[in-house]
Design a protein around this motif. Structure first.
Motif, PDB file in Angstrom:
ATOM      1  N   GLU A  18       0.786  -0.890  -0.042  1.00  0.00           N
ATOM      2  CA  GLU A  18       0.051  -0.243   0.404  1.00  0.00           C
ATOM      3  C   GLU A  18       0.684   0.963  -0.067  1.00  0.00           C
ATOM      4  N   GLN A  19       2.120   1.327   0.555  1.00  0.00           N
ATOM      5  CA  GLN A  19       3.010   2.474   1.260  1.00  0.00           C
ATOM      6  C   GLN A  19       3.746   2.392   0.737  1.00  0.00           C
ATOM      7  N   GLY A  20       4.202   1.129   0.079  1.00  0.00           N
ATOM      8  CA  GLY A  20       5.767   1.525  -0.765  1.00  0.00           C
ATOM      9  C   GLY A  20       6.690   0.820   1.000  1.00  0.00           C
ATOM     10  N   ASP A  21       8.039   0.377   0.759  1.00  0.00           N
ATOM     11  CA  ASP A  21       9.083  -0.125   1.393  1.00  0.00           C
ATOM     12  C   ASP A  21       9.439   1.210   1.998  1.00  0.00           C
ATOM     13  N   VAL A  22       9.388   1.495   3.060  1.00  0.00           N
ATOM     14  CA  VAL A  22       9.697   3.025   3.848  1.00  0.00           C
ATOM     15  C   VAL A  22      10.731   2.702   4.606  1.00  0.00           C
ATOM     16  N   LEU A  23      11.012   1.695   4.938  1.00  0.00           N
ATOM     17  CA  LEU A  23      12.475   1.092   4.990  1.00  0.00           C
ATOM     18  C   LEU A  23      13.432   1.265   4.676  1.00  0.00           C
ATOM     19  N   ALA A  24      12.957   0.204   3.860  1.00  0.00           N
ATOM     20  CA  ALA A  24      14.018   0.296   2.492  1.00  0.00           C
ATOM     21  C   ALA A  24      14.361   1.667   2.395  1.00  0.00           C
ATOM     22  N   GLU A  25      13.683   2.298   2.048  1.00  0.00           N
ATOM     23  CA  GLU A  25      13.879   3.888   1.565  1.00  0.00           C
ATOM     24  C   GLU A  25      14.720   4.745   2.673  1.00  0.00           C
ATOM     25  N   ALA A  26      14.614   5.050   3.957  1.00  0.00           N
ATOM     26  CA  ALA A  26      15.221   5.136   5.110  1.00  0.00           C
ATOM     27  C   ALA A  26      16.531   4.489   5.201  1.00  0.00           C
ATOM     28  N   ARG A  27      17.122   3.581   3.952  1.00  0.00           N
ATOM     29  CA  ARG A  27      18.220   2.894   5.096  1.00  0.00           C
ATOM     30  C   ARG A  27      18.775   3.536   3.356  1.00  0.00           C
ATOM     31  N   LYS A  28      18.604   2.925   2.564  1.00  0.00           N
ATOM     32  CA  LYS A  28      19.168   4.108   0.997  1.00  0.00           C
ATOM     33  C   LYS A  28      19.714   5.477   1.710  1.00  0.00           C
ATOM     34  N   LEU A  29      18.377   6.292   1.881  1.00  0.00           N
ATOM     35  CA  LEU A  29      19.047   7.707   2.249  1.00  0.00           C
ATOM     36  C   LEU A  29      20.116   7.961   3.516  1.00  0.00           C
ATOM     37  N   ALA A  30      19.646   6.887   3.813  1.00  0.00           N
ATOM     38  CA  ALA A  30      20.473   6.999   5.726  1.00  0.00           C
ATOM     39  C   ALA A  30      22.127   6.665   4.704  1.00  0.00           C
ATOM     40  N   GLU A  31      21.986   5.807   3.858  1.00  0.00           N
ATOM     41  CA  GLU A  31      23.611   5.241   3.064  1.00  0.00           C
ATOM     42  C   GLU A  31      24.112   5.973   2.250  1.00  0.00           C
ATOM     43  N   GLU A  32      23.003   6.877   1.760  1.00  0.00           N
ATOM     44  CA  GLU A  32      23.639   8.085   1.182  1.00  0.00           C
ATOM     45  C   GLU A  32      23.913   9.201   1.697  1.00  0.00           C
ATOM     46  N   ALA A  33      23.329   9.963   2.954  1.00  0.00           N
ATOM     47  CA  ALA A  33      24.083  10.470   4.066  1.00  0.00           C
ATOM     48  C   ALA A  33      25.091  10.418   4.460  1.00  0.00           C
ATOM     49  N   LEU A  34      25.786   9.026   4.990  1.00  0.00           N
ATOM     50  CA  LEU A  34      26.686   8.493   5.199  1.00  0.00           C
ATOM     51  C   LEU A  34      27.536   8.854   4.145  1.00  0.00           C
ATOM     52  N   GLN A  35      27.728   8.677   2.867  1.00  0.00           N
ATOM     53  CA  GLN A  35      28.727   8.598   1.540  1.00  0.00           C
ATOM     54  C   GLN A  35      28.935  10.308   1.910  1.00  0.00           C
ATOM     55  N   GLN A  36      27.987  11.068   1.717  1.00  0.00           N
ATOM     56  CA  GLN A  36      28.185  12.588   1.433  1.00  0.00           C
ATOM     57  C   GLN A  36      28.883  12.736   2.517  1.00  0.00           C
ATOM     58  N   ALA A  37      28.492  12.265   3.427  1.00  0.00           N
ATOM     59  CA  ALA A  37      29.805  12.977   5.155  1.00  0.00           C
ATOM     60  C   ALA A  37      30.670  12.703   5.502  1.00  0.00           C
TER      61      ALA A  37
END
Length: 59
Positions: A18-37
């Protein structure tokens, strides 16, 4: 019996449909943020010297 849903449970699977895989999206965004930081935390250079504009006497 736990009342918390875990990934792979029917309730979780329904929410993902119904909503999409919010946990997978959050993990992906967190990984991108860590790579940038990561490079920023090891930055040791000084800021380039900015020349202060000379003031023109008013008078």
């Amino acid at each position: 019996m736990s009342y918390l849903s875990t990934p792979g449970s029917p309730i979780y699977d329904q929410l993902v449909q119904e909503q999409g895989d919010v946990l997978a999206e959050a993990r992906k965004l967190a990984e991108e943020a860590l790579q940038q930081a990561d490079p920023a935390q090891y930055w040791q250079g000084a800021l380039p010297h900015r020349r202060t504009p000379e003031r023109v006497p008013q008078g």
